[in-house]
Design a protein around this motif. Sequence first.
Motif, PDB file in Angstrom:
ATOM      1  N   ILE A  44      69.504  27.939 -57.828  1.00  0.00           N
ATOM      2  CA  ILE A  44      69.964  28.686 -59.002  1.00  0.00           C
ATOM      3  C   ILE A  44      70.449  27.692 -60.045  1.00  0.00           C
ATOM      4  O   ILE A  44      71.279  26.827 -59.764  1.00  0.00           O
ATOM      5  N   PHE A  45      69.918  27.812 -61.276  1.00  0.00           N
ATOM      6  CA  PHE A  45      70.280  26.907 -62.357  1.00  0.00           C
ATOM      7  C   PHE A  45      71.275  27.576 -63.300  1.00  0.00           C
ATOM      8  O   PHE A  45      71.062  28.701 -63.750  1.00  0.00           O
ATOM      9  N   VAL A  46      72.362  26.858 -63.590  1.00  0.00           N
ATOM     10  CA  VAL A  46      73.423  27.369 -64.449  1.00  0.00           C
ATOM     11  C   VAL A  46      73.708  26.342 -65.548  1.00  0.00           C
ATOM     12  O   VAL A  46      73.837  25.148 -65.261  1.00  0.00           O
ATOM     13  N   ILE A  47      73.792  26.798 -66.786  1.00  0.00           N
ATOM     14  CA  ILE A  47      74.287  25.945 -67.864  1.00  0.00           C
ATOM     15  C   ILE A  47      75.788  26.161 -67.971  1.00  0.00           C
ATOM     16  O   ILE A  47      76.258  27.301 -67.996  1.00  0.00           O
ATOM     17  N   ALA A  48      76.557  25.069 -68.009  1.00  0.00           N
ATOM     18  CA  ALA A  48      78.024  25.162 -68.094  1.00  0.00           C
ATOM     19  C   ALA A  48      78.486  24.325 -69.277  1.00  0.00           C
ATOM     20  O   ALA A  48      78.431  23.096 -69.237  1.00  0.00           O
ATOM     21  N   THR A  49      78.956  24.988 -70.324  1.00  0.00           N
ATOM     22  CA  THR A  49      79.224  24.304 -71.585  1.00  0.00           C
ATOM     23  C   THR A  49      80.492  24.801 -72.263  1.00  0.00           C
ATOM     24  O   THR A  49      80.950  25.920 -72.012  1.00  0.00           O
ATOM     25  N   GLY A  50      81.030  23.969 -73.130  1.00  0.00           N
ATOM     26  CA  GLY A  50      82.110  24.411 -73.990  1.00  0.00           C
ATOM     27  C   GLY A  50      81.603  25.161 -75.204  1.00  0.00           C
ATOM     28  O   GLY A  50      82.380  25.797 -75.920  1.00  0.00           O
ATOM     29  N   ARG A  51      80.297  25.089 -75.453  1.00  0.00           N
ATOM     30  CA  ARG A  51      79.710  25.758 -76.620  1.00  0.00           C
ATOM     31  C   ARG A  51      79.851  27.277 -76.536  1.00  0.00           C
ATOM     32  O   ARG A  51      80.024  27.850 -75.458  1.00  0.00           O
ATOM     33  N   MET A  52      79.707  27.924 -77.690  1.00  0.00           N
ATOM     34  CA  MET A  52      79.675  29.376 -77.712  1.00  0.00           C
ATOM     35  C   MET A  52      78.354  29.859 -77.121  1.00  0.00           C
ATOM     36  O   MET A  52      77.344  29.127 -77.111  1.00  0.00           O
ATOM     37  N   PHE A  53      78.364  31.084 -76.605  1.00  0.00           N
ATOM     38  CA  PHE A  53      77.189  31.618 -75.924  1.00  0.00           C
ATOM     39  C   PHE A  53      75.930  31.607 -76.800  1.00  0.00           C
ATOM     40  O   PHE A  53      74.870  31.167 -76.335  1.00  0.00           O
ATOM     41  N   PRO A  54      75.971  32.064 -78.071  1.00  0.00           N
ATOM     42  CA  PRO A  54      74.739  32.065 -78.860  1.00  0.00           C
ATOM     43  C   PRO A  54      74.132  30.674 -79.035  1.00  0.00           C
ATOM     44  O   PRO A  54      72.909  30.541 -79.150  1.00  0.00           O
ATOM     45  N   SER A  55      74.967  29.650 -79.054  1.00  0.00           N
ATOM     46  CA  SER A  55      74.468  28.283 -79.196  1.00  0.00           C
ATOM     47  C   SER A  55      73.813  27.785 -77.914  1.00  0.00           C
ATOM     48  O   SER A  55      72.841  27.029 -77.952  1.00  0.00           O
ATOM     49  N   ALA A  56      74.351  28.205 -76.762  1.00  0.00           N
ATOM     50  CA  ALA A  56      73.806  27.771 -75.467  1.00  0.00           C
ATOM     51  C   ALA A  56      72.604  28.592 -75.025  1.00  0.00           C
ATOM     52  O   ALA A  56      71.736  28.099 -74.295  1.00  0.00           O
ATOM     53  N   ARG A  57      72.536  29.822 -75.476  1.00  0.00           N
ATOM     54  CA  ARG A  57      71.531  30.769 -74.980  1.00  0.00           C
ATOM     55  C   ARG A  57      70.106  30.285 -75.201  1.00  0.00           C
ATOM     56  O   ARG A  57      69.239  30.440 -74.331  1.00  0.00           O
ATOM     57  N   LYS A  58      69.831  29.662 -76.348  1.00  0.00           N
ATOM     58  CA  LYS A  58      68.453  29.250 -76.642  1.00  0.00           C
ATOM     59  C   LYS A  58      67.958  28.210 -75.644  1.00  0.00           C
ATOM     60  O   LYS A  58      66.764  28.160 -75.325  1.00  0.00           O
ATOM     61  N   TYR A  59      68.873  27.377 -75.146  1.00  0.00           N
ATOM     62  CA  TYR A  59      68.481  26.394 -74.135  1.00  0.00           C
ATOM     63  C   TYR A  59      68.269  27.077 -72.787  1.00  0.00           C
ATOM     64  O   TYR A  59      67.332  26.747 -72.051  1.00  0.00           O
ATOM     65  N   ALA A  60      69.136  28.026 -72.467  1.00  0.00           N
ATOM     66  CA  ALA A  60      69.016  28.739 -71.197  1.00  0.00           C
ATOM     67  C   ALA A  60      67.702  29.508 -71.105  1.00  0.00           C
ATOM     68  O   ALA A  60      67.072  29.569 -70.046  1.00  0.00           O
ATOM     69  N   LEU A  61      67.278  30.088 -72.214  1.00  0.00           N
ATOM     70  CA  LEU A  61      66.051  30.890 -72.211  1.00  0.00           C
ATOM     71  C   LEU A  61      64.810  30.060 -71.899  1.00  0.00           C
ATOM     72  O   LEU A  61      63.783  30.618 -71.487  1.00  0.00           O
ATOM     73  N   GLN A  62      64.882  28.756 -72.083  1.00  0.00           N
ATOM     74  CA  GLN A  62      63.749  27.898 -71.708  1.00  0.00           C
ATOM     75  C   GLN A  62      63.463  27.973 -70.214  1.00  0.00           C
ATOM     76  O   GLN A  62      62.364  27.645 -69.773  1.00  0.00           O
ATOM     77  N   PHE A  63      64.473  28.416 -69.446  1.00  0.00           N
ATOM     78  CA  PHE A  63      64.336  28.471 -67.988  1.00  0.00           C
ATOM     79  C   PHE A  63      64.359  29.907 -67.467  1.00  0.00           C
ATOM     80  O   PHE A  63      64.505  30.125 -66.271  1.00  0.00           O
ATOM     81  N   GLY A  64      64.235  30.860 -68.379  1.00  0.00           N
ATOM     82  CA  GLY A  64      64.131  32.261 -67.982  1.00  0.00           C
ATOM     83  C   GLY A  64      65.356  33.080 -68.324  1.00  0.00           C
ATOM     84  O   GLY A  64      66.468  32.544 -68.416  1.00  0.00           O
ATOM     85  N   PRO A  65      65.182  34.404 -68.538  1.00  0.00           N
ATOM     86  CA  PRO A  65      66.275  35.276 -68.972  1.00  0.00           C
ATOM     87  C   PRO A  65      67.383  35.449 -67.940  1.00  0.00           C
ATOM     88  O   PRO A  65      68.483  35.868 -68.280  1.00  0.00           O
ATOM     89  N   ASN A  66      67.114  35.129 -66.668  1.00  0.00           N
ATOM     90  CA  ASN A  66      68.132  35.277 -65.634  1.00  0.00           C
ATOM     91  C   ASN A  66      69.003  34.036 -65.473  1.00  0.00           C
ATOM     92  O   ASN A  66      69.912  34.027 -64.645  1.00  0.00           O
ATOM     93  N   GLN A  68      71.941  31.720 -65.717  1.00  0.00           N
ATOM     94  CA  GLN A  68      73.348  32.024 -65.954  1.00  0.00           C
ATOM     95  C   GLN A  68      73.928  31.011 -66.941  1.00  0.00           C
ATOM     96  O   GLN A  68      73.630  29.814 -66.858  1.00  0.00           O
ATOM     97  N   VAL A  69      74.771  31.483 -67.851  1.00  0.00           N
ATOM     98  CA  VAL A  69      75.377  30.616 -68.858  1.00  0.00           C
ATOM     99  C   VAL A  69      76.901  30.735 -68.777  1.00  0.00           C
ATOM    100  O   VAL A  69      77.463  31.801 -69.036  1.00  0.00           O
ATOM    101  N   ILE A  70      77.534  29.638 -68.398  1.00  0.00           N
ATOM    102  CA  ILE A  70      78.991  29.521 -68.487  1.00  0.00           C
ATOM    103  C   ILE A  70      79.274  28.908 -69.851  1.00  0.00           C
ATOM    104  O   ILE A  70      78.936  27.751 -70.103  1.00  0.00           O
ATOM    105  N   SER A  71      79.847  29.689 -70.756  1.00  0.00           N
ATOM    106  CA  SER A  71      80.103  29.199 -72.115  1.00  0.00           C
ATOM    107  C   SER A  71      81.605  29.186 -72.389  1.00  0.00           C
ATOM    108  O   SER A  71      82.404  29.700 -71.608  1.00  0.00           O
ATOM    109  N   TYR A  72      81.986  28.570 -73.528  1.00  0.00           N
ATOM    110  CA  TYR A  72      83.410  28.462 -73.903  1.00  0.00           C
ATOM    111  C   TYR A  72      84.246  27.899 -72.756  1.00  0.00           C
ATOM    112  O   TYR A  72      85.351  28.363 -72.477  1.00  0.00           O
ATOM    113  N   ASN A  73      83.690  26.911 -72.023  1.00  0.00           N
ATOM    114  CA  ASN A  73      84.397  26.274 -70.896  1.00  0.00           C
ATOM    115  C   ASN A  73      84.724  27.239 -69.761  1.00  0.00           C
ATOM    116  O   ASN A  73      85.662  27.005 -68.993  1.00  0.00           O
ATOM    117  N   GLY A  74      83.963  28.305 -69.644  1.00  0.00           N
ATOM    118  CA  GLY A  74      84.197  29.240 -68.551  1.00  0.00           C
ATOM    119  C   GLY A  74      84.889  30.517 -68.958  1.00  0.00           C
ATOM    120  O   GLY A  74      85.084  31.419 -68.131  1.00  0.00           O
TER     121      GLY A  74
END
Length: 274
Positions: A44-66, A68-74
Amino acid sequence: MEKQGRKRIKLIAIDLDGSLLTSQNNITERTALAIKELISRGVIFVIATGRMFPSARKYALQFGPNTQVISYNGALVKSAAGELLLHRPIPLNLAKDVMSFLRERKWHVNSYIDDVLYVKELNQKALIYARNSDVTPQVAGDEIYNPKKEPTKLLVVANDPSQTEQIRDEIKLNFNGRLFVAISSPLYIDLGNPETSKGKAIKFLADRLGIERDEICVIGDSENDVEMFEAAGVSIAMGNAREDVKSKASFVTASNDEDGVAVAIEEIVIPRYL
């Protein structure tokens, strides 16, 4: 199945800036292929970032809509498709106290409410941040200091990297454990709900998925990744990480501009843990 007594990795969480992304804010083809190889093996691949969700989402979508994105530091956990799993904003009274403190010191602050970035004015700091994050800030004027809703995160931008630790320490001293405070880049100090951290968000996801600590691998480069290291059985620091961050990791890989994430997957994760 275990390899030589080690648990098989079932979840990998990777920081964005300074880790998954190059200094040009992109994911290299080699790194993308390495992550897709893990996904094909059931990790399972998870992006974990301090960025806001809309900023991280475009990178996450490269690996599929499922993905998981941990944004705003969790503070916010969502799937790339938008399914909300967890939200821990800063309590409103605390946010107002913090904003008053920041206003007195005339420090630049970003406020994030309902996935919208608010700034006092479109100064150079706001414009640079917006460009790097690919988001459109909303100008709030002095109203930014009197939020009507709980911010998911606040971010202070220093004038110079030499000031970052001093600002962090002053905020920590004044709020004495009431606030999550961590450096996320040479100029950025992230503030959040005291129960927020990437590590707590990873534990939340792992518990939800029935995954044990020893079955988690994480990769990061900054102070806000250290609690993530503590939540995982395997932690990998980027070659460009601060020395104090490297000292807390199980392994150190190459830098983000040298395909460090791909190197970590190819030379550490797959041969040792899959």
